[in-house]
Design a protein around this motif. Structure first.
Motif, PDB file in Angstrom:
ATOM      1  N   ALA A 138       1.312  -1.269  -0.203  1.00 42.87           N
ATOM      2  CA  ALA A 138       0.239   0.346   0.307  1.00 42.87           C
ATOM      3  C   ALA A 138       0.839   1.472   0.193  1.00 42.87           C
ATOM      4  CB  ALA A 138      -1.158   0.150   1.224  1.00 42.87           C
ATOM      5  N   TRP A 173      -9.559   4.158  -8.585  1.00 45.81           N
ATOM      6  CA  TRP A 173      -9.175   2.730  -7.284  1.00 45.81           C
ATOM      7  C   TRP A 173      -9.286   1.559  -7.542  1.00 45.81           C
ATOM      8  CZ3 TRP A 173     -11.210  -0.351  -4.162  1.00 45.81           C
ATOM      9  CH2 TRP A 173     -10.247  -0.894  -3.091  1.00 45.81           C
ATOM     10  N   TYR A 177      -6.619  -0.821  -6.953  1.00 45.39           N
ATOM     11  CA  TYR A 177      -6.909  -2.197  -6.368  1.00 45.39           C
ATOM     12  C   TYR A 177      -6.079  -3.383  -7.316  1.00 45.39           C
ATOM     13  CZ  TYR A 177      -8.676  -5.884  -3.602  1.00 45.39           C
ATOM     14  OH  TYR A 177      -8.540  -6.466  -3.815  1.00 45.39           O
ATOM     15  N   SER A 180      -2.834  -3.593  -8.278  1.00 46.88           N
ATOM     16  CA  SER A 180      -1.834  -3.884  -7.291  1.00 46.88           C
ATOM     17  C   SER A 180      -1.848  -5.167  -6.168  1.00 46.88           C
ATOM     18  CB  SER A 180      -2.480  -2.668  -5.795  1.00 46.88           C
ATOM     19  OG  SER A 180      -1.741  -1.504  -5.837  1.00 46.88           O
ATOM     20  N   ASN A 181      -3.053  -6.137  -6.726  1.00 45.62           N
ATOM     21  CA  ASN A 181      -2.876  -6.717  -5.902  1.00 45.62           C
ATOM     22  C   ASN A 181      -2.414  -8.165  -7.388  1.00 45.62           C
ATOM     23  OD1 ASN A 181      -4.859  -9.143  -4.831  1.00 45.62           O
ATOM     24  ND2 ASN A 181      -5.608 -10.130  -6.269  1.00 45.62           N
ATOM     25  N   ALA A 249      -5.525  -5.508   2.319  1.00 39.21           N
ATOM     26  CA  ALA A 249      -5.759  -4.704   0.811  1.00 39.21           C
ATOM     27  C   ALA A 249      -6.865  -3.682   0.862  1.00 39.21           C
ATOM     28  CB  ALA A 249      -5.904  -5.092  -0.115  1.00 39.21           C
ATOM     29  N   PRO A 250      -7.970  -3.349   0.443  1.00 40.80           N
ATOM     30  CA  PRO A 250      -8.540  -2.360   1.133  1.00 40.80           C
ATOM     31  C   PRO A 250      -8.949  -1.076   2.447  1.00 40.80           C
ATOM     32  CG  PRO A 250      -9.661  -4.235   1.362  1.00 40.80           C
ATOM     33  CD  PRO A 250      -8.956  -5.094   0.937  1.00 40.80           C
ATOM     34  N   LEU A 253      -5.468   0.640   1.125  1.00 38.11           N
ATOM     35  CA  LEU A 253      -5.623   2.030   0.060  1.00 38.11           C
ATOM     36  C   LEU A 253      -7.216   2.248  -0.228  1.00 38.11           C
ATOM     37  CD1 LEU A 253      -5.105  -0.855  -2.788  1.00 38.11           C
ATOM     38  CD2 LEU A 253      -3.402   1.075  -1.724  1.00 38.11           C
ATOM     39  N   SER A 262     -14.956   0.701  -1.819  1.00 35.72           N
ATOM     40  CA  SER A 262     -13.713   0.169  -0.503  1.00 35.72           C
ATOM     41  C   SER A 262     -14.454  -0.369   0.015  1.00 35.72           C
ATOM     42  CB  SER A 262     -12.378   1.207  -0.902  1.00 35.72           C
ATOM     43  OG  SER A 262     -12.910   2.049   0.233  1.00 35.72           O
TER      44      SER A 262
END
Length: 313
Positions: A138, A173, A177, A180-181, A249-250, A253, A262
């Protein structure tokens, strides 16, 4: 007949006892594993009853009064609950559509590398992000995609393009996400496919090469059909987790500006359970989430069997 059945049963028990004694050290090694699951997985399952109680932290689980399905009725009327379900499914479906095929493609690409040392280095680089905490990921994502001073926006500004609100706009966003994942998990996801690829019979490739098949044809008609059972199994397992997203994660971020996209089940449970101490509500949501995942697993498995695959159950 009754005496024969008794003798057969005694003989089976004796045979089983001998086998257990013969492999006693292997069974002894299972004791810590069994103890872990019993103590930390099965014993705490009694806490599920909190979902059906008007739980009072001072009275405890046993003394708290039963309230039936009142807790479920309350959470089903909550707009935030259905919002979190929508966001969870949306993020998981998008991640599946992106991660699943790309993971297979990367595994196939790695399998084609013939230089052993280069292949090992490439695999290590791809595996590394999996071992990073989401706190670190993050932080990296924030430095890259921040609207003010982020590396990506600095490059865009240098090209004369205005800054993009990656972390403060709902659509962007979601993109951040998913990317990034993908970066974090794509390398780790290739391990099972690479293991499956090692089991493909090399004689099939040799025969197809003699028949004049190209590399792409060998990929389509030999490689993919040979690893199809593994692909189906991984797809079933992925579908069975559609209602589950990790908290970190959520939560790391996300921010208030993108709460509408999110806020997933895990963050919603965190807010009502930890921050607001509504333990019955959070337990009920967790139970509902688990039940839906089981139903999705059974549906995916039944569908796989219906199209001629083995499934996992």
């Amino acid at each position: 007949m009754e005496n024969l059945a008794k003798r057969t049963k005694r003989r089976d028990i004796l045979r089983t006892t001998k086998l257990i004694w013969r492999f006693k050290w292997l069974y002894l090694m299972l004791v810590p594993v069994m103890a872990f699951y019993i103590i930390f997985k099965y014993v705490p399952m009694y806490g599920i009853t909190i979902a059906f109680k008007d739980y009072n932290v001072f009275k405890g689980v046993l003394a708290s009064p039963w309230c039936g399905f009142e807790v479920f009725e309350k959470i089903f009327k909550s707009k935030n609950f259905w919002l979190s379900i929508r966001n969870t499914l949306s993020l998981n479906i998008l991640s599946l559509l992106v991660n699943f095929p790309l993971t297979i493609i990367v595994a196939l690409m790695l399998n084609e590398i013939r230089h052993v040392q280069f292949k090992k280095i490439t695999q290590s680089i791809l595996y590394l992000p999996h071992f990073l905490s989401w706190v670190v990921v993050a932080g990296i994502a924030t430095n890259l995609f921040s609207q003010q001073g982020g590396t990506v926006n600095n490059l865009l500004n240098g090209l004369g393009i205005s800054s993009i609100p990656f972390l403060s706009h709902g659509g962007w966003w979601i993109f951040t996400y998913v990317i990034s994942n993908l970066w974090k998990e794509i390398g780790w996801g290739t391990i099972i496919y690479l293991a499956a690829l090692t089991g493909v019979d090399e004689s099939l490739y040799e025969a197809s090469y003699l028949d004049g098949a190209t590399k792409f044809q060998r990929l389509i008609y030999i490689t993919l059909p040979c690893i199809k059972p593994v692909i189906v199994m991984m797809l079933i397992l992925s579908v069975s987790k559609m209602m589950t997203i990790g908290l970190d994660a959520p939560l790391l971020l996300g921010n208030k500006k993108v709460m509408s996209v999110s806020e997933v089940i895990s963050t919603y449970v965190y807010r009502i359970g930890i921050e607001n101490a509504k333990y019955s509500d959070s337990t009920a949501i967790g139970l509902f989430q688990s039940l839906v995942n089981i139903v999705l697993l059974l549906i995916a498995n039944k569908t796989a069997k219906a199209i001629g695959e083995e499934g996992i159950i």
